[in-house]
Design a protein around this motif. Structure first.
Motif, PDB file in Angstrom:
ATOM      1  N   SER A   5      99.036  63.159  88.458  1.00 21.84           N
ATOM      2  CA  SER A   5      99.011  63.138  86.996  1.00 21.84           C
ATOM      3  C   SER A   5      97.609  62.805  86.535  1.00 21.84           C
ATOM      4  O   SER A   5      96.931  61.956  87.121  1.00 21.84           O
ATOM      5  N   ARG A  30      95.435  59.493  86.515  1.00 18.38           N
ATOM      6  CA  ARG A  30      96.102  58.335  85.914  1.00 18.38           C
ATOM      7  C   ARG A  30      96.220  57.157  86.872  1.00 18.38           C
ATOM      8  O   ARG A  30      96.105  56.012  86.458  1.00 18.38           O
ATOM      9  N   PRO A  56      98.286  65.052  78.604  1.00 18.65           N
ATOM     10  CA  PRO A  56      98.660  64.847  80.008  1.00 18.65           C
ATOM     11  C   PRO A  56      98.633  66.165  80.774  1.00 18.65           C
ATOM     12  O   PRO A  56      98.986  67.214  80.234  1.00 18.65           O
ATOM     13  N   THR A  58      99.123  67.972  84.961  1.00 21.83           N
ATOM     14  CA  THR A  58      99.439  67.852  86.376  1.00 21.83           C
ATOM     15  C   THR A  58      98.421  68.700  87.119  1.00 21.83           C
ATOM     16  O   THR A  58      98.261  69.880  86.830  1.00 21.83           O
ATOM     17  N   VAL A  74     102.835  66.897  81.930  1.00 18.54           N
ATOM     18  CA  VAL A  74     103.898  66.158  82.630  1.00 18.54           C
ATOM     19  C   VAL A  74     104.719  65.378  81.621  1.00 18.54           C
ATOM     20  O   VAL A  74     104.306  65.061  80.566  1.00 18.54           O
TER      21      VAL A  74
END
Length: 74
Positions: A5, A30, A56, A58, A74
């Motif tokens: 992430s 993250r 966010p 991925t 995500v």
């Protein structure tokens, strides 16, 4: 392929390289806080439309450790 992430630090920007035009997305993992640079083709409509600052993401990491895929939010 391993997935992590990340959060976009900026909107995609177009740059000129010796291989032609590319989209660059700066992001941060993250879990580790590591800064990641994603290189995308200029025809990447998803990145142009949906990647904005703080969105966010991925990110896929291939077997060589290269950040090679942007898979969406995500």
């Amino acid at each position: 392929m391993k997935l992590i992430s990340a959060i976009a630090l900026s909107e995609p920007r177009e740059v000129t390289t010796k291989y032609g035009q590319r989209l660059v997305i700066d992001c941060m993992a993250r879990d580790t806080g590591e800064k990641i640079t994603l290189w995308r083709g200029t025809d990447d409509d998803y990145s142009r439309r949906y990647v904005i600052k703080n969105s966010p993401l991925t990110v896929g990491i291939d077997s060589k450790g290269k950040y090679s895929a942007l898979l969406g939010s995500v």
